[in-house]
Design a protein around this motif. Sequence first.
Motif, PDB file in Angstrom:
ATOM      1  N   GLY A  92       0.816  -1.198   0.000  1.00  0.00           N
ATOM      2  CA  GLY A  92       0.000   0.000   0.000  1.00  0.00           C
ATOM      3  C   GLY A  92       0.852   1.251   0.000  1.00  0.00           C
ATOM      4  N   THR A  93       0.174   2.376   0.025  1.00  0.00           N
ATOM      5  CA  THR A  93       0.881   3.656   0.070  1.00  0.00           C
ATOM      6  C   THR A  93       0.901   4.225   1.477  1.00  0.00           C
ATOM      7  OG1 THR A  93      -1.149   4.779  -0.558  1.00  0.00           O
ATOM      8  CG2 THR A  93       0.395   4.232  -2.333  1.00  0.00           C
ATOM      9  N   SER A  94       0.061   3.685   2.368  1.00  0.00           N
ATOM     10  CA  SER A  94       0.034   4.134   3.756  1.00  0.00           C
ATOM     11  C   SER A  94      -0.611   3.051   4.618  1.00  0.00           C
ATOM     12  CB  SER A  94      -0.764   5.430   3.867  1.00  0.00           C
ATOM     13  OG  SER A  94      -0.845   5.824   5.221  1.00  0.00           O
ATOM     14  N   PHE A  95       0.171   2.450   5.497  1.00  0.00           N
ATOM     15  CA  PHE A  95      -0.378   1.455   6.405  1.00  0.00           C
ATOM     16  C   PHE A  95       0.536   1.318   7.618  1.00  0.00           C
ATOM     17  CE2 PHE A  95       2.251  -0.982   3.429  1.00  0.00           C
ATOM     18  CZ  PHE A  95       3.023  -1.772   4.275  1.00  0.00           C
ATOM     19  N   GLY A  96      -0.027   0.809   8.673  1.00  0.00           N
ATOM     20  CA  GLY A  96       0.740   0.509   9.872  1.00  0.00           C
ATOM     21  C   GLY A  96       0.689  -0.984  10.118  1.00  0.00           C
ATOM     22  N   SER A  97       1.668  -1.489  10.829  1.00  0.00           N
ATOM     23  CA  SER A  97       1.664  -2.922  11.117  1.00  0.00           C
ATOM     24  C   SER A  97       2.511  -3.208  12.347  1.00  0.00           C
ATOM     25  CB  SER A  97       2.206  -3.715   9.928  1.00  0.00           C
ATOM     26  OG  SER A  97       3.584  -3.454   9.778  1.00  0.00           O
ATOM     27  N   TYR A  98       2.247  -4.339  12.924  1.00  0.00           N
ATOM     28  CA  TYR A  98       3.058  -4.871  14.010  1.00  0.00           C
ATOM     29  C   TYR A  98       2.966  -6.376  13.863  1.00  0.00           C
ATOM     30  CZ  TYR A  98       5.178  -5.506  18.549  1.00  0.00           C
ATOM     31  OH  TYR A  98       6.039  -5.855  19.566  1.00  0.00           O
ATOM     32  N   VAL A  99       4.031  -7.015  13.402  1.00  0.00           N
ATOM     33  CA  VAL A  99       3.980  -8.437  13.079  1.00  0.00           C
ATOM     34  C   VAL A  99       5.090  -9.203  13.786  1.00  0.00           C
ATOM     35  CG1 VAL A  99       2.965  -7.988  10.809  1.00  0.00           C
ATOM     36  CG2 VAL A  99       5.431  -8.217  11.015  1.00  0.00           C
ATOM     37  N   THR A 100       4.832 -10.485  13.967  1.00  0.00           N
ATOM     38  CA  THR A 100       5.849 -11.408  14.449  1.00  0.00           C
ATOM     39  C   THR A 100       6.288 -12.228  13.252  1.00  0.00           C
ATOM     40  OG1 THR A 100       4.779 -11.519  16.602  1.00  0.00           O
ATOM     41  CG2 THR A 100       6.321 -13.281  16.059  1.00  0.00           C
ATOM     42  N   HIS A 101       7.593 -12.359  13.063  1.00  0.00           N
ATOM     43  CA  HIS A 101       8.089 -13.066  11.888  1.00  0.00           C
ATOM     44  C   HIS A 101       9.147 -14.079  12.281  1.00  0.00           C
ATOM     45  CE1 HIS A 101      12.014 -10.988  11.741  1.00  0.00           C
ATOM     46  NE2 HIS A 101      11.339  -9.971  12.237  1.00  0.00           N
ATOM     47  N   SER A 102       9.369 -15.025  11.405  1.00  0.00           N
ATOM     48  CA  SER A 102      10.434 -15.995  11.599  1.00  0.00           C
ATOM     49  C   SER A 102      11.772 -15.328  11.330  1.00  0.00           C
ATOM     50  CB  SER A 102      10.261 -17.172  10.639  1.00  0.00           C
ATOM     51  OG  SER A 102       9.059 -17.840  10.878  1.00  0.00           O
ATOM     52  N   THR A 103      12.802 -15.794  12.001  1.00  0.00           N
ATOM     53  CA  THR A 103      14.144 -15.254  11.796  1.00  0.00           C
ATOM     54  C   THR A 103      14.546 -15.404  10.332  1.00  0.00           C
ATOM     55  OG1 THR A 103      14.723 -15.901  14.041  1.00  0.00           O
ATOM     56  CG2 THR A 103      16.551 -15.412  12.545  1.00  0.00           C
ATOM     57  N   GLY A 104      15.051 -14.320   9.760  1.00  0.00           N
ATOM     58  CA  GLY A 104      15.475 -14.333   8.364  1.00  0.00           C
ATOM     59  C   GLY A 104      14.333 -14.212   7.379  1.00  0.00           C
ATOM     60  N   GLY A 105      13.149 -13.848   7.863  1.00  0.00           N
ATOM     61  CA  GLY A 105      11.987 -13.793   6.985  1.00  0.00           C
ATOM     62  C   GLY A 105      11.208 -12.500   7.086  1.00  0.00           C
ATOM     63  N   PHE A 106      11.906 -11.364   7.030  1.00  0.00           N
ATOM     64  CA  PHE A 106      11.223 -10.069   7.131  1.00  0.00           C
ATOM     65  C   PHE A 106      11.871  -9.073   6.191  1.00  0.00           C
ATOM     66  CE2 PHE A 106      10.820  -5.780   8.801  1.00  0.00           C
ATOM     67  CZ  PHE A 106       9.462  -5.700   9.072  1.00  0.00           C
ATOM     68  N   LEU A 107      11.033  -8.391   5.399  1.00  0.00           N
ATOM     69  CA  LEU A 107      11.533  -7.356   4.495  1.00  0.00           C
ATOM     70  C   LEU A 107      10.474  -6.269   4.346  1.00  0.00           C
ATOM     71  CD1 LEU A 107      13.692  -6.346   2.486  1.00  0.00           C
ATOM     72  CD2 LEU A 107      12.570  -7.733   0.733  1.00  0.00           C
ATOM     73  N   TYR A 108      10.879  -5.048   4.603  1.00  0.00           N
ATOM     74  CA  TYR A 108      10.004  -3.883   4.412  1.00  0.00           C
ATOM     75  C   TYR A 108      10.747  -2.941   3.485  1.00  0.00           C
ATOM     76  CZ  TYR A 108       7.228   0.276   5.584  1.00  0.00           C
ATOM     77  OH  TYR A 108       6.431   1.404   5.529  1.00  0.00           O
ATOM     78  N   PHE A 109      10.165  -2.687   2.317  1.00  0.00           N
ATOM     79  CA  PHE A 109      10.853  -1.850   1.330  1.00  0.00           C
ATOM     80  C   PHE A 109       9.844  -1.041   0.530  1.00  0.00           C
ATOM     81  CE2 PHE A 109       9.801  -5.762  -0.836  1.00  0.00           C
ATOM     82  CZ  PHE A 109       9.620  -5.457  -2.168  1.00  0.00           C
ATOM     83  N   SER A 110      10.368  -0.094  -0.219  1.00  0.00           N
ATOM     84  CA  SER A 110       9.503   0.699  -1.088  1.00  0.00           C
ATOM     85  C   SER A 110      10.069   0.693  -2.500  1.00  0.00           C
ATOM     86  CB  SER A 110       9.389   2.139  -0.578  1.00  0.00           C
ATOM     87  OG  SER A 110      10.647   2.777  -0.588  1.00  0.00           O
ATOM     88  N   ILE A 111       9.142   0.735  -3.439  1.00  0.00           N
ATOM     89  CA  ILE A 111       9.476   0.905  -4.853  1.00  0.00           C
ATOM     90  C   ILE A 111       8.582   2.028  -5.343  1.00  0.00           C
ATOM     91  CG2 ILE A 111       9.361  -0.077  -7.154  1.00  0.00           C
ATOM     92  CD1 ILE A 111      10.021  -2.732  -6.121  1.00  0.00           C
ATOM     93  N   ASP A 112       9.198   3.033  -5.937  1.00  0.00           N
ATOM     94  CA  ASP A 112       8.481   4.240  -6.313  1.00  0.00           C
ATOM     95  C   ASP A 112       7.800   4.772  -5.045  1.00  0.00           C
ATOM     96  OD1 ASP A 112       9.381   3.712  -8.910  1.00  0.00           O
ATOM     97  OD2 ASP A 112       7.558   2.640  -9.446  1.00  0.00           O
ATOM     98  N   LYS A 113       6.491   4.883  -5.018  1.00  0.00           N
ATOM     99  CA  LYS A 113       5.798   5.359  -3.809  1.00  0.00           C
ATOM    100  C   LYS A 113       4.936   4.266  -3.187  1.00  0.00           C
ATOM    101  CE  LYS A 113       5.898  10.135  -5.220  1.00  0.00           C
ATOM    102  NZ  LYS A 113       5.179  11.379  -5.388  1.00  0.00           N
ATOM    103  N   VAL A 114       5.268   3.018  -3.508  1.00  0.00           N
ATOM    104  CA  VAL A 114       4.537   1.863  -2.987  1.00  0.00           C
ATOM    105  C   VAL A 114       5.390   1.196  -1.901  1.00  0.00           C
ATOM    106  CG1 VAL A 114       3.531  -0.376  -3.577  1.00  0.00           C
ATOM    107  CG2 VAL A 114       3.449   1.501  -5.212  1.00  0.00           C
ATOM    108  N   TYR A 115       4.764   0.923  -0.769  1.00  0.00           N
ATOM    109  CA  TYR A 115       5.458   0.276   0.341  1.00  0.00           C
ATOM    110  C   TYR A 115       5.026  -1.179   0.419  1.00  0.00           C
ATOM    111  CZ  TYR A 115       6.873   4.917   1.655  1.00  0.00           C
ATOM    112  OH  TYR A 115       7.432   6.158   1.640  1.00  0.00           O
ATOM    113  N   ILE A 116       6.006  -2.060   0.660  1.00  0.00           N
ATOM    114  CA  ILE A 116       5.745  -3.494   0.657  1.00  0.00           C
ATOM    115  C   ILE A 116       6.356  -4.116   1.907  1.00  0.00           C
ATOM    116  CG2 ILE A 116       6.156  -5.662  -0.567  1.00  0.00           C
ATOM    117  CD1 ILE A 116       6.423  -3.842  -3.147  1.00  0.00           C
TER     118      ILE A 116
END
Length: 128
Positions: A92-116
Motif C-alpha cells: 500500500g501507500t500508507s499502512f501501519g503494522s506490528y507483526v511477528t516473523h520468523s528469523t530471516g523472513g522479514f523485508l520492508y521496502f519501497s518501490i516508487d511510492k509503494v510500500y511493501i
Amino acid sequence: MDGAELELERRSKFLSSLIEKKKAKEHQEQHSKLNVRVRAADMPVLLQDRAFRCARDQLDSMPGKLDSKRLALALKKEFDAAYGPAWHCIVGTSFGSYVTHSTGGFLYFSIDKVYILLFRTAVEPLNR
C-alpha cells in the motif's frame, strides 16, 4: 605464526574487505536501477533481490493504477512456491503494522511510492 603468515593473513583480510565493499556498491546500484529503498530487513540478500525483481516486474506489468492486492498476491505466491508456506505480504501507500516473523523472513521496502511488507511466520503442525 611467523611474519610471512601474518602478512599473508593481513593481505587476505584486506582483499576480502575490498570484495565486500564492491559487492555492497553493486547491490546499491541495483537498488537504484529498480528504484528500491530498503526500510528494514531481516532477510538474506538473495531473497531480498528476488522480492525486488518480482515487485518491479509486477508493477511494470500494471497499466495505470496500482493494484495492491494483485501485487501482494504475486509476491506471496512467489515466495510460498520458492521457499515454503506461511509468507504474508502487505502492499500500500500508507499502512501501519506490528507483526511477528520468523528469523530471516522479514523485508520492508519501497518501490516508487509503494510500500511493501513481506514476512514469514512459523508453521506449526496440527496435533490431532
